[in-house]
Design a protein around this motif. Structure first.
Motif, PDB file in Angstrom:
ATOM      1  N   LEU A 227      -3.614 -35.676 -37.168  1.00  0.00           N
ATOM      2  CA  LEU A 227      -4.423 -35.518 -38.377  1.00  0.00           C
ATOM      3  C   LEU A 227      -4.213 -34.105 -38.899  1.00  0.00           C
ATOM      4  CD1 LEU A 227      -6.744 -36.612 -40.267  1.00  0.00           C
ATOM      5  CD2 LEU A 227      -8.306 -35.418 -38.717  1.00  0.00           C
ATOM      6  N   ILE A 228      -4.020 -33.971 -40.210  1.00  0.00           N
ATOM      7  CA  ILE A 228      -3.834 -32.659 -40.840  1.00  0.00           C
ATOM      8  C   ILE A 228      -5.065 -32.370 -41.698  1.00  0.00           C
ATOM      9  CG2 ILE A 228      -2.422 -31.288 -42.415  1.00  0.00           C
ATOM     10  CD1 ILE A 228      -0.042 -33.159 -41.619  1.00  0.00           C
ATOM     11  N   ALA A 229      -5.704 -31.223 -41.430  1.00  0.00           N
ATOM     12  CA  ALA A 229      -6.921 -30.846 -42.157  1.00  0.00           C
ATOM     13  C   ALA A 229      -6.722 -29.490 -42.829  1.00  0.00           C
ATOM     14  CB  ALA A 229      -8.107 -30.797 -41.211  1.00  0.00           C
ATOM     15  N   ASP A 230      -6.702 -29.500 -44.163  1.00  0.00           N
ATOM     16  CA  ASP A 230      -6.587 -28.260 -44.946  1.00  0.00           C
ATOM     17  C   ASP A 230      -7.132 -28.559 -46.331  1.00  0.00           C
ATOM     18  OD1 ASP A 230      -5.518 -25.999 -46.542  1.00  0.00           O
ATOM     19  OD2 ASP A 230      -4.404 -25.558 -44.702  1.00  0.00           O
ATOM     20  N   ASP A 231      -7.859 -27.605 -46.901  1.00  0.00           N
ATOM     21  CA  ASP A 231      -8.437 -27.843 -48.223  1.00  0.00           C
ATOM     22  C   ASP A 231      -7.413 -27.677 -49.347  1.00  0.00           C
ATOM     23  OD1 ASP A 231      -8.420 -25.110 -47.601  1.00  0.00           O
ATOM     24  OD2 ASP A 231     -10.064 -24.676 -48.964  1.00  0.00           O
TER      25      ASP A 231
ATOM     26  N   ILE B  11      -8.445 -22.692 -40.804  1.00  0.00           N
ATOM     27  CA  ILE B  11      -9.695 -22.055 -40.374  1.00  0.00           C
ATOM     28  C   ILE B  11     -10.747 -22.180 -41.471  1.00  0.00           C
ATOM     29  CG2 ILE B  11     -10.766 -19.788 -40.036  1.00  0.00           C
ATOM     30  CD1 ILE B  11      -9.585 -20.508 -37.525  1.00  0.00           C
ATOM     31  N   ARG B  12     -10.390 -21.809 -42.676  1.00  0.00           N
ATOM     32  CA  ARG B  12     -11.354 -21.791 -43.783  1.00  0.00           C
ATOM     33  C   ARG B  12     -11.274 -23.086 -44.567  1.00  0.00           C
ATOM     34  NH1 ARG B  12     -12.745 -16.088 -45.800  1.00  0.00           N
ATOM     35  NH2 ARG B  12     -13.215 -15.149 -43.784  1.00  0.00           N
ATOM     36  N   MET B  13     -12.340 -23.883 -44.471  1.00  0.00           N
ATOM     37  CA  MET B  13     -12.448 -25.128 -45.227  1.00  0.00           C
ATOM     38  C   MET B  13     -13.898 -25.301 -45.655  1.00  0.00           C
ATOM     39  SD  MET B  13     -10.136 -27.955 -43.244  1.00  0.00           S
ATOM     40  CE  MET B  13     -10.996 -27.780 -41.696  1.00  0.00           C
ATOM     41  N   PRO B  14     -14.117 -26.052 -46.730  1.00  0.00           N
ATOM     42  CA  PRO B  14     -15.492 -26.308 -47.176  1.00  0.00           C
ATOM     43  C   PRO B  14     -16.267 -27.180 -46.185  1.00  0.00           C
ATOM     44  CG  PRO B  14     -13.883 -26.984 -48.856  1.00  0.00           C
ATOM     45  CD  PRO B  14     -13.120 -26.599 -47.634  1.00  0.00           C
TER      46      PRO B  14
ATOM     47  N   GLU C 257     -15.773 -24.394 -36.432  1.00  0.00           N
ATOM     48  CA  GLU C 257     -16.932 -25.264 -36.208  1.00  0.00           C
ATOM     49  C   GLU C 257     -16.470 -26.689 -35.885  1.00  0.00           C
ATOM     50  OE1 GLU C 257     -20.218 -23.162 -39.153  1.00  0.00           O
ATOM     51  OE2 GLU C 257     -18.710 -24.499 -40.021  1.00  0.00           O
ATOM     52  N   LEU C 258     -15.444 -27.133 -36.593  1.00  0.00           N
ATOM     53  CA  LEU C 258     -14.879 -28.455 -36.344  1.00  0.00           C
ATOM     54  C   LEU C 258     -14.367 -28.546 -34.903  1.00  0.00           C
ATOM     55  CD1 LEU C 258     -13.662 -31.226 -37.285  1.00  0.00           C
ATOM     56  CD2 LEU C 258     -11.625 -29.915 -37.941  1.00  0.00           C
ATOM     57  N   ILE C 259     -13.594 -27.549 -34.499  1.00  0.00           N
ATOM     58  CA  ILE C 259     -13.031 -27.543 -33.147  1.00  0.00           C
ATOM     59  C   ILE C 259     -14.147 -27.518 -32.109  1.00  0.00           C
ATOM     60  CG2 ILE C 259     -11.665 -26.162 -31.520  1.00  0.00           C
ATOM     61  CD1 ILE C 259     -10.010 -25.270 -34.050  1.00  0.00           C
ATOM     62  N   SER C 260     -15.148 -26.702 -32.348  1.00  0.00           N
ATOM     63  CA  SER C 260     -16.274 -26.587 -31.418  1.00  0.00           C
ATOM     64  C   SER C 260     -16.972 -27.930 -31.238  1.00  0.00           C
ATOM     65  CB  SER C 260     -17.257 -25.539 -31.929  1.00  0.00           C
ATOM     66  OG  SER C 260     -18.410 -25.516 -31.145  1.00  0.00           O
TER      67      SER C 260
END
Length: 182
Positions: free
Chosen positions: A5-9, A56-59, A65-68
Motif C-alpha cells: 500500500l502506498i500512502a502519500d497526500d 510522514i506528513r499527511m492530513p 501516528e499511522l505507524i504507531s
C-alpha cells in the motif's frame, strides 16, 4: 506475493513510487493508494498489506501516528517512510516503531527497491522458519502418538491383570484423563 500500500497526500508521488518499484522482480502486488493517514489506516485494516510505504506528513493522521497505531495491532506489517524532512526526531520516532527504512525525497529507484528486496527476503525467511517449525511440531506429535500407542500395546499384551488409571499415571508419569484411559 507480498501486498503493498502506498500512502502519500501528493498523487504524483504515489504514481512515481508505483512506477519505480520492480513489482514482478520482487514478487510484489500493489493493492492501492491512500491520500490521508485515515484512509491508509482504513485500507491497512481491510486490505491487510504486508508492506506500507508512507509519507510522514499527511492530513488527518500523519505517518508516524499511522505507524504507531498499526504497529500496536499488526506488528508484522513492514513500513518504509518517505519524507522530504531530514529532521532527526522523525527518523528516531520511526525507528522506535520498527520502520524498515527512512528514505528522503527525491526518491531513488535503486534505494527503494533494495529496501523492498531486504523486506521480502526477511519475510520469506520468516515464512520458511514458520513452515519448518510447523513440520517439526507435526513430527513431534506423530512421534508422541506412536510412543503412546506402543506403550498401550505393551501394557495390554504384557499384563494379565487390569491396570488402573491412577497406577498407569503414576508408574509411567502420564496424565491420562478418565475418558482417554477408558
Amino acid at each position: 506475493m507480498y501486498k503493498v500500500l502506498i500512502a502519500d497526500d501528493e498523487e504524483k508521488i504515489c504514481f512515481l513510487i508505483r512506477d519505480i518499484i520492480h513489482w514482478d522482480e520482487l514478487n510484489l502486488e500493489m493493492i492501492g493508494f491512500a491520500s490521508t493517514g485515515k484512509i491508509a489506516l482504513d485500507k491497512i485494516e481491510t486490505l491487510a498489506p504486508d508492506i506500507v510505504i508512507t509519507d510522514i506528513r499527511m492530513p488527518e493522521l500523519d505517518g508516524l501516528e499511522l505507524i504507531s497505531e498499526i504497529y500496536a495491532k499488526k506488528p508484522e506489517v513492514s513500513f518504509i517512510v518517505i519524507s522530504g524532512y531530514r529532521q532527526f526526531e522523525y527518523a528516531t520516532s520511526a525507528i522506535k516503531f520498527g520502520v524498515e527504512d527512512y528514505l528522503l525525497k527525491p526518491i531513488r529507484e535503486d534505494e527503494l527497491n533494495e529496501t523492498l528486496r531486504k523486506i521480502c527476503d526477511r519475510k520469506n525467511m520468516q515464512q520458511n522458519i514458520e513452515f519448518q517449525n510447523q513440520l517439526l511440531r507435526e513430527e513431534i506429535m506423530d512421534a508422541r502418538l506412536e510412543r503412546w500407542g506402543r506403550l498401550i500395546e505393551l501394557l495390554l499384551t504384557q499384563n494379565s491383570s487390569p491396570i488402573t488409571q491412577s497406577s498407569l499415571n503414576k508408574k509411567y508419569h502420564c496424565n491420562f484423563l478418565y475418558e482417554k484411559y477408558y
